[in-house]
Write a protein that holds these residues in place. Sequence first.
Motif, short mmCIF file in Angstrom:
data_model
loop_
_atom_site.label_atom_id
_atom_site.label_comp_id
_atom_site.label_asym_id
_atom_site.label_seq_id
_atom_site.Cartn_x
_atom_site.Cartn_y
_atom_site.Cartn_z
N ALA A 20 43.69 35.72 43.75
CA ALA A 20 44.14 34.87 44.86
C ALA A 20 44.15 35.66 46.17
O ALA A 20 43.70 35.17 47.20
CB ALA A 20 45.52 34.30 44.55
N GLN A 21 44.63 36.90 46.09
CA GLN A 21 44.69 37.71 47.30
C GLN A 21 43.30 38.10 47.78
O GLN A 21 43.03 38.09 48.98
CB GLN A 21 45.51 38.98 47.04
CG GLN A 21 46.94 38.83 47.50
CD GLN A 21 47.80 40.01 47.09
OE1 GLN A 21 47.31 41.13 47.00
NE2 GLN A 21 49.05 39.75 46.83
N GLU B 58 51.77 29.49 44.42
CA GLU B 58 51.21 29.38 43.09
C GLU B 58 49.92 28.55 43.08
O GLU B 58 49.94 27.34 43.29
CB GLU B 58 52.27 28.73 42.17
CG GLU B 58 51.93 28.83 40.70
CD GLU B 58 51.39 30.21 40.31
OE1 GLU B 58 52.12 31.19 40.49
OE2 GLU B 58 50.22 30.28 39.88
N ARG C 277 45.28 34.39 38.90
CA ARG C 277 46.01 35.66 38.87
C ARG C 277 46.09 36.18 40.31
O ARG C 277 45.19 35.96 41.12
CB ARG C 277 45.35 36.67 37.94
CG ARG C 277 43.92 36.96 38.26
CD ARG C 277 43.32 37.85 37.16
NE ARG C 277 41.88 37.88 37.33
CZ ARG C 277 41.18 38.97 37.66
NH1 ARG C 277 41.78 40.12 37.82
NH2 ARG C 277 39.87 38.91 37.82
N SER C 278 47.19 36.87 40.60
CA SER C 278 47.51 37.19 42.00
C SER C 278 46.46 38.04 42.68
O SER C 278 46.21 37.86 43.88
CB SER C 278 48.89 37.81 42.11
OG SER C 278 48.86 39.09 41.49
N ASP C 279 45.83 38.96 41.96
CA ASP C 279 44.85 39.80 42.69
C ASP C 279 43.61 38.98 43.07
O ASP C 279 43.04 39.21 44.13
CB ASP C 279 44.50 41.08 41.93
CG ASP C 279 43.96 40.81 40.54
OD1 ASP C 279 43.49 41.76 39.90
OD2 ASP C 279 44.01 39.64 40.10
N GLU D 187 53.75 36.57 50.37
CA GLU D 187 53.82 35.43 49.47
C GLU D 187 52.55 34.60 49.36
O GLU D 187 52.11 33.98 50.31
CB GLU D 187 54.97 34.50 49.89
CG GLU D 187 56.29 35.23 50.01
CD GLU D 187 57.25 34.51 50.93
OE1 GLU D 187 57.92 35.16 51.73
OE2 GLU D 187 57.29 33.27 50.86
N THR D 188 51.98 34.59 48.19
CA THR D 188 50.87 33.68 47.91
C THR D 188 51.42 32.59 47.01
O THR D 188 51.86 32.87 45.90
CB THR D 188 49.74 34.40 47.17
OG1 THR D 188 49.83 35.79 47.43
CG2 THR D 188 48.40 33.89 47.60
#
Lengths: 166, 664
Positions: A112-113, A104, A108-110, A101-102
Amino acid sequence: MTGDIKTLVQSASSGDADAFASLYEMYAQDAYRYALYLTGQPQDAEDAVQNAAMKAFRGIRALKKPDSFKSWFMRIVHSACMDALRQRRTESIDALPETAETPELGLRSDLAQALAALDDQSRSIVLLQAVAGYRSREIAQMLGLNANTVRSKYARALEKLRAALS
Amino acid sequence: MDFEEKLKKELTDAPVTLPDSLSKENIAHMAQNAPQEILPMKRGRRHPVLRDFAYAVAALILLIALGTGIDVGYRFFYNQRLERQVQTVAEKTVEPDDPYASVRQAVLTQYLESRADQRRKSSFFAEDLFGWGIKYAVGGLGAAADVDAEFGAASDQNAAAAHSETNVQVKGVDEADIVKTDGRYIYYGSGTEIRVVDASDPARMRQTGLIRLPAGNVSLEGLYLTGKRVVAVFSGLTQEREDGGAEIFTGCAIYDLTDPAAPKEVYQYSVDGSFTDSRVVDNRLLLVSGFSVPYYAYNEEDVAEACEALSGACIPGYRVNGGEKTQLPAEDIVLPRDGDCDTFAIATLIDLSAPSDTPETVSVLAGASKIWCGRENLYITAYSYWHGTDSPDYTIEKFRFADGVFQRVGEGAADGWEFSENSYNMDEYNGYFRIAMNASDGAAVYVFNEKMERVGYLGGIAPGEQIYGVRFDGDRAYLVTFYQTDPLFTIDLSDPKEPKLLGDLEIPGYSAYLHPVADGLMVGVGADGTQDGLNGGAKVSLYDVSDPENPVELDVWTRPNAWADSDPHAFVSLGNGMFSVNVDTYDQDAFIALFRVEGNTLRQIGQYAFLSGRSQRAVFIEQTVFAVNDMGLLAYDGATAERVGRFSFYESGNYGYGDDVIDY
């Protein structure tokens, strides 16, 4: 309350909370954005910026060069974020490394990761440059490194991000 | 838009709403109730009247010297008169009979040129011309000393137990680490403290002593054990400057542990600059720091004032035992050929048996990124960010220190950039210095002679790939590159003028740390993969490199959902083909994996978990294996893998975390 930085710093140094808040407001958005991406947790970011603001107001008499307010304030924010990261690590003894879980962050999630996967120092360097617009020398001062090291870490971090996002 | 610009845009355009608690109104409200600090008068601050007078004099001199009609402004520097005018301003700010005159002038000249430059360029690397868009290539140099050492025999008289030692690149050149042992005590350092843990009875480990680093904002970089002393090297920050800026320093402290329960500080040293690296050779400590001249603090309209301030602040200094700061002697400061850099590399040599009030120092205005250190010579590398088209990307300064004094031997240059944090991409062998780097057309290996003249070069290795690992071993070098799969290259360096590619091996995954284990055999620690790329697992490989033209992977150990630590200090070499590697996983506690090379196979003979959390260091004392990390120590019987002892840093009585006592 408007005014140039010098006047605001002078007033804030004499205890004028509104003057300080006006100074703070100029950099609040950048500071919060920086804290958010650095800590990766909205709650930690909020706490860090709040702590930093209070610390800055309390210690503003130490600032002799009003023009340096932004770097000075950002350094305090950075320090507060590092404290939050350290605190979170000490507490999460049994937690697995950052996986699923990242929260909000508006990214975009990639991305953030990929940012979360960088070590704290490299992430700070990338964000100080990208979000706060600092140069390698200024970042070097803030993080206690020399300018050379900052440039090489930045370059490596950029390559890592590029590889993760391609 | 290139990647960097796209990244910045994404980070600044993403929608971020300031929470209400951080609104101007709320902050103003909170500030009303927060008391402000009253600052004590700081000692040693220059008297304001004197300072104003000094500025007035400087301004007056400048006005008179420059005359009217010379506008000391920014557009000034965009034309042909730049050099002459820079010279004039620099000259007028510096006293002619000042022993540091040439140093100050060099710094001011660069400062003024950089101000001019900053107006023109706007990217992060305004000063550089690196093509960061170019793919990394291979590289890696590393000198492997001899085949791995046996269990280190205890160096002092009392600790008779055989124990493991820090895995160092060069035999006889010790490297600082966060964990060390003398066979009886295990020293664990972190932040501002070093814990002294008595491990003589693994079932009843206890903390006998605690070393607190000198007060102030310091952070441990590593520690050494020499005889009955602990040497800590650290970086630190002081808050002393008028503009709220912090001074960065690097330091060391020597503690006497004759009584392990009562460590005593016997010497302390600090020098300007951020920590670069350190070594201990023949009971002498080499400490290297990089002091960046605070240009940005003088980024103001008044050039004269900026120059005056910068001129006063640009000479690096040191302190012994917290005393007055002493500037480095002018004759110890070297200006390199090109003289274009904003960082002083500073090397200090401290005799640990008789530390001096005036330790041996040398400084060169050439930057400090990494070092390689042998028994006689120290090499300091740095990026040269200032570019003319014929300026190199990377400089290497060589200093001899074997006689207890620094002697600058020479300066080499290479085109390319770094790929790793450690020194294994460099090596000195038979007087030749070898370095591997990424370059624009592929990996490159450079060879320099004793005078640092470039004599050999091999380039264009694996274009389009990144260097992941490197090892120098006498006449050979092994290079690992990776993009989707991993070629392991063997390079022949027997003729320094003609480095030659001998062979390569293409395998999935990659090895980031390479370690020769026996004749012709080498171990690789890294990541596992398939033909399509990495698969998220850890990998340890056994290579046969006895036929350099045909390297072979004899055996491999893998573990899914895990990664192996490729930090050379996380590898422990035990002799007889035995070694250990630290593995972290996504599904269970991190562990030490103990291996033995048996003929052509790699056999895992032990697995020892760390105390909850991540891996850090493995320590071997006699038959006991200790898994040491920031949570504490777990002790195992090496033969049966049975856990025999546990010592948590966080149980009551065991903690000591600076001023914050963590109560569990």
